[in-house]
Write an enzyme that holds these catalytic residues in place. Structure first.
Site, PDB file in Angstrom:
ATOM      1  N   ILE A  29       0.847  -1.205   0.000  1.00 26.26           N
ATOM      2  CA  ILE A  29       0.000   0.000   0.000  1.00 26.26           C
ATOM      3  C   ILE A  29       0.881   1.254   0.000  1.00 26.26           C
ATOM      4  CG2 ILE A  29      -1.902   1.218   1.147  1.00 26.26           C
ATOM      5  CD1 ILE A  29      -2.607  -1.508   2.487  1.00 26.26           C
ATOM      6  N   ASP A  48      11.817   2.577   5.713  1.00 25.94           N
ATOM      7  CA  ASP A  48      11.391   1.176   5.600  1.00 25.94           C
ATOM      8  C   ASP A  48      12.593   0.308   5.928  1.00 25.94           C
ATOM      9  OD1 ASP A  48      10.413  -1.417   4.486  1.00 25.94           O
ATOM     10  OD2 ASP A  48       8.824  -0.154   3.651  1.00 25.94           O
ATOM     11  N   ALA A  99       4.096   1.206   8.165  1.00 27.06           N
ATOM     12  CA  ALA A  99       5.025   0.130   8.553  1.00 27.06           C
ATOM     13  C   ALA A  99       4.443  -0.737   9.661  1.00 27.06           C
ATOM     14  CB  ALA A  99       6.352   0.733   9.007  1.00 27.06           C
ATOM     15  N   LYS A 102       1.830  -7.754   9.083  1.00 25.06           N
ATOM     16  CA  LYS A 102       0.393  -7.749   8.768  1.00 25.06           C
ATOM     17  C   LYS A 102      -0.253  -9.113   8.571  1.00 25.06           C
ATOM     18  CE  LYS A 102       0.864  -7.594   3.791  1.00 25.06           C
ATOM     19  NZ  LYS A 102       0.365  -7.129   2.534  1.00 25.06           N
ATOM     20  N   SER A 142      -7.026  -1.629  10.840  1.00 21.79           N
ATOM     21  CA  SER A 142      -7.519  -2.816  10.136  1.00 21.79           C
ATOM     22  C   SER A 142      -8.895  -3.216  10.632  1.00 21.79           C
ATOM     23  CB  SER A 142      -6.541  -3.964  10.373  1.00 21.79           C
ATOM     24  OG  SER A 142      -7.119  -5.180   9.987  1.00 21.79           O
ATOM     25  N   TYR A 166      -2.303  -9.864  15.648  1.00 23.52           N
ATOM     26  CA  TYR A 166      -2.233  -8.770  14.667  1.00 23.52           C
ATOM     27  C   TYR A 166      -3.356  -7.759  14.927  1.00 23.52           C
ATOM     28  CZ  TYR A 166      -3.021  -6.178  10.384  1.00 23.52           C
ATOM     29  OH  TYR A 166      -3.239  -5.151   9.496  1.00 23.52           O
ATOM     30  N   LYS A 170      -3.291  -3.710  16.340  1.00 20.76           N
ATOM     31  CA  LYS A 170      -3.885  -2.521  15.701  1.00 20.76           C
ATOM     32  C   LYS A 170      -4.834  -1.812  16.671  1.00 20.76           C
ATOM     33  CE  LYS A 170      -1.868  -2.649  11.709  1.00 20.76           C
ATOM     34  NZ  LYS A 170      -1.046  -1.563  11.189  1.00 20.76           N
ATOM     35  N   PHE A 195     -10.474  -2.490   4.910  1.00 25.58           N
ATOM     36  CA  PHE A 195     -11.098  -3.796   4.687  1.00 25.58           C
ATOM     37  C   PHE A 195     -10.462  -4.419   3.433  1.00 25.58           C
ATOM     38  CE2 PHE A 195     -14.952  -4.135   7.440  1.00 25.58           C
ATOM     39  CZ  PHE A 195     -14.775  -2.971   8.146  1.00 25.58           C
ATOM     40  N   GLY A 311      -7.596 -17.748  14.142  1.00 26.07           N
ATOM     41  CA  GLY A 311      -7.692 -16.289  14.104  1.00 26.07           C
ATOM     42  C   GLY A 311      -8.619 -15.765  13.027  1.00 26.07           C
TER      43      GLY A 311
HETATM   44  P1  NAD Z   1       3.463  -4.520   3.492  1.00 24.11           P
HETATM   45  O1  NAD Z   1       4.055  -5.603   4.333  1.00 24.11           O
HETATM   46  O2  NAD Z   1       3.490  -4.671   2.024  1.00 24.11           O
HETATM   47  O3  NAD Z   1       4.105  -3.114   3.852  1.00 24.11           O
HETATM   48  C1  NAD Z   1       4.581  -2.822   5.150  1.00 24.11           C
HETATM   49  C2  NAD Z   1       5.932  -2.174   4.978  1.00 24.11           C
HETATM   50  O4  NAD Z   1       6.443  -1.874   6.287  1.00 24.11           O
HETATM   51  C3  NAD Z   1       6.952  -3.109   4.309  1.00 24.11           C
HETATM   52  O5  NAD Z   1       7.631  -2.400   3.304  1.00 24.11           O
HETATM   53  C4  NAD Z   1       7.877  -3.505   5.432  1.00 24.11           C
HETATM   54  O6  NAD Z   1       9.190  -3.772   4.976  1.00 24.11           O
HETATM   55  C5  NAD Z   1       7.797  -2.294   6.337  1.00 24.11           C
HETATM   56  N1  NAD Z   1       8.113  -2.578   7.728  1.00 24.11           N
HETATM   57  C6  NAD Z   1       7.658  -3.597   8.492  1.00 24.11           C
HETATM   58  N2  NAD Z   1       8.194  -3.525   9.717  1.00 24.11           N
HETATM   59  C7  NAD Z   1       8.996  -2.435   9.724  1.00 24.11           C
HETATM   60  C8  NAD Z   1       9.812  -1.841  10.710  1.00 24.11           C
HETATM   61  N3  NAD Z   1       9.935  -2.363  11.936  1.00 24.11           N
HETATM   62  N4  NAD Z   1      10.487  -0.719  10.384  1.00 24.11           N
HETATM   63  C9  NAD Z   1      10.395  -0.180   9.150  1.00 24.11           C
HETATM   64  N5  NAD Z   1       9.624  -0.703   8.184  1.00 24.11           N
HETATM   65  C10 NAD Z   1       8.944  -1.826   8.462  1.00 24.11           C
HETATM   66  O7  NAD Z   1       1.959  -4.326   4.012  1.00 24.11           O
HETATM   67  P2  NAD Z   1       0.773  -3.493   3.358  1.00 24.11           P
HETATM   68  O8  NAD Z   1      -0.227  -4.454   2.844  1.00 24.11           O
HETATM   69  O9  NAD Z   1       1.294  -2.436   2.483  1.00 24.11           O
HETATM   70  O10 NAD Z   1       0.146  -2.862   4.671  1.00 24.11           O
HETATM   71  C11 NAD Z   1       0.442  -1.531   5.076  1.00 24.11           C
HETATM   72  C12 NAD Z   1      -0.297  -1.251   6.365  1.00 24.11           C
HETATM   73  O11 NAD Z   1      -1.688  -1.472   6.169  1.00 24.11           O
HETATM   74  C13 NAD Z   1       0.116  -2.143   7.526  1.00 24.11           C
HETATM   75  O12 NAD Z   1       0.121  -1.357   8.701  1.00 24.11           O
HETATM   76  C14 NAD Z   1      -0.998  -3.163   7.599  1.00 24.11           C
HETATM   77  O13 NAD Z   1      -1.154  -3.684   8.901  1.00 24.11           O
HETATM   78  C15 NAD Z   1      -2.200  -2.320   7.193  1.00 24.11           C
HETATM   79  N6  NAD Z   1      -3.288  -3.118   6.641  1.00 24.11           N
HETATM   80  C16 NAD Z   1      -3.069  -3.869   5.519  1.00 24.11           C
HETATM   81  C17 NAD Z   1      -4.102  -4.638   5.001  1.00 24.11           C
HETATM   82  C18 NAD Z   1      -3.904  -5.486   3.786  1.00 24.11           C
HETATM   83  O14 NAD Z   1      -4.757  -6.336   3.497  1.00 24.11           O
HETATM   84  N7  NAD Z   1      -2.856  -5.309   3.005  1.00 24.11           N
HETATM   85  C19 NAD Z   1      -5.362  -4.650   5.656  1.00 24.11           C
HETATM   86  C20 NAD Z   1      -5.542  -3.868   6.792  1.00 24.11           C
HETATM   87  C21 NAD Z   1      -4.499  -3.087   7.277  1.00 24.11           C
END
Ligand code: NAD
Length: 364
Positions: A29, A48, A99, A102, A142, A166, A170, A195, A311
């Site tokens: 995202i 990141d 970050a 997830k 989330s 997880y 959140k 969602f 879960g």
């Molecule tokens: P993703 O894993 O693709 O992106 C997360 C990024 O954070 C990655 O680039 C990862 O390398 C980086 N990261 C993780 N831990 C880190 C740390 N300690 N320090 C620095 N960087 C770190 O996930 P995404 O799908 O892009 O999700 C982005 C956000 O949206 C997250 O917070 C996730 O919980 C939330 N979210 C995602 C979804 C989904 O379905 N994709 C749904 C609900 C919420």
């Protein structure tokens, strides 16, 4: 400073209204958000640690947006010194905080790691922000925090009942943000409860490229369709849903990141904590999505019904009216577009970002 910085000051198309720090900007995202925000003239600083992403993504972001991300730092957001040094170096106006770890299933196996990164990372960020007088945050929350609500559309007022570490991480972050907003009168936290964002940038250059085995349905489907994995596991067909498989509300990633861009215009609505669902407001079962993906890719998707996954819950569908009322934002892309775009990305990048940067046939 143990962060690695690459600063680029070339080729800026538009004068910037403000500077946004994007945590997790290399992720699924986050990378799409970088394109959206660069397209709208923002200056971006990305941090990141690439635990679930690759720095190769920034060449693609630049190729689509025609501009560079201003600076990219490889650091762990739990590293307070490194994070503070980024705020020392840049005049940040607001933070968009993606970050996190997830994967629901993984969180049940590694709860401490999930709390450490998701909650510890967020408190580390909040400290750095406060120390530098930055009091505007968009937080990736989330729908999983609603837990097993038993069906029906979920509004922001529905109770939080997280069923896995997880989701609990959140929910804990949201409670911390609410406390911070109570304590710091000008702090604004916009918590967006996604969602299931899926799909990809229509260029086919950006998409979801998880490290290891995908935990989410759409990237798994795409990897089966492209031949990287043999069969899709469907976790449970004995849920109380029309076809027995869990029902979720899916949202195109481009709609998701547009909502973040709109959010940045709404810090001026007033300080405090504001929580919004980001969803389409309708649900699809796992088998509905399999059928839509089959339609998009024109191939059968072999799948196996497996036991329920710890879960997981029966149904999560958004009541998305609040954000439409407050910001006039609504998703515009349907499930067919989500599947077509995810499939285009997978076809053009069968090995994800490890391959060449998109094929010549990619639309831009
Ligand atoms: P993703 O894993 O693709 O992106 C997360 C990024 O954070 C990655 O680039 C990862 O390398 C980086 N990261 C993780 N831990 C880190 C740390 N300690 N320090 C620095 N960087 C770190 O996930 P995404 O799908 O892009 O999700 C982005 C956000 O949206 C997250 O917070 C996730 O919980 C939330 N979210 C995602 C979804 C989904 O379905 N994709 C749904 C609900 C919420």
């Amino acid at each position: 400073m143990n962060a690695r910085a690459h600063a680029n000051n070339r080729d800026h198309r538009a004068s910037s209204p403000s500077t946004i720090l994007v945590t997790g900007g290399a992720g699924f995202i986050g990378s799409h958000a970088c394109v959206e925000l660069l397209d709208h003239g923002y200056e971006l600083i990305v941090v990141d640690n690439y635990s679930n992403s690759s720095p190769q993504v920034f060449a693609r972001v630049q190729r689509i947006a025609g501009r560079f991300v201003g600076a990219v730092y490889e650091l762990d957001i739990r590293d307070r010194r490194a994070l503070s040094a980024v705020f020392d170096r840049h005049s940040v106006d607001a933070v968009v905080h993606f970050a996190a770890l997830k994967a629901v299933g993984e969180s049940t196996r590694m709860p401490v790691e999930y709390y450490d990164v998701n909650v510890g990372g967020t408190t580390s960020l909040l400290r750095a922000m406060h120390e530098h007088g930055v009091h505007r945050l968009v937080f990736s929350s989330s729908c999983s925090l609603y837990g097993d609500a038993g069906g029906g559309r979920l509004s922001e007022a529905s109770p939080a009942r997280p069923t896995n570490p997880y989701a609990a991480s959140k929910w804990t972050c949201e409670q911390i943000l609410a406390d911070v907003c109570r304590r710091i009168p000008d702090f604004t936290a916009l918590s967006l409860r996604y969602f299931n964002p899926v799909g990809a940038h229509p260029s086919g250059l950006l998409g979801e490229d998880p490290s290891g085995t995908p935990d989410n349905l759409m990237p798994y489907l795409a990897q089966v369709a492209v031949g990287r994995r043999a069969r899709l596991p469907v976790f449970g067909d004995d849920y109380a849903t029309p076809d027995g498989t869990p029902v979720r509300d899916y949202l195109h990633v481009m709609d998701t990141v547009e909502a973040h861009r709109v959010a940045l215009d709404h810090f001026t609505d007033g300080p405090g904590m504001h929580v919004y669902n980001l969803g389409a407001g309708r649900g699809w079962s796992v088998l509905d999505v399999v059928a839509a993906f089959r339609e998009a890719c024109g191939k059968p998707i072999p799948y196996d019904i497996e036991p329920r996954r710890p879960g997981d819950v029966t149904e999560l569908v958004a009541d998305a009216a609040a954000v439409a009322r407050a910001w006039g934002w609504r998703p515009t892309r349907d499930l067919a577009a989500m599947c077509q775009d995810a499939w285009r990305f997978q076809q053009l990048n069968p090995s994800g970002y490890a391959g060449p940067a998109g094929s010549k046939s990619a639309k831009e």
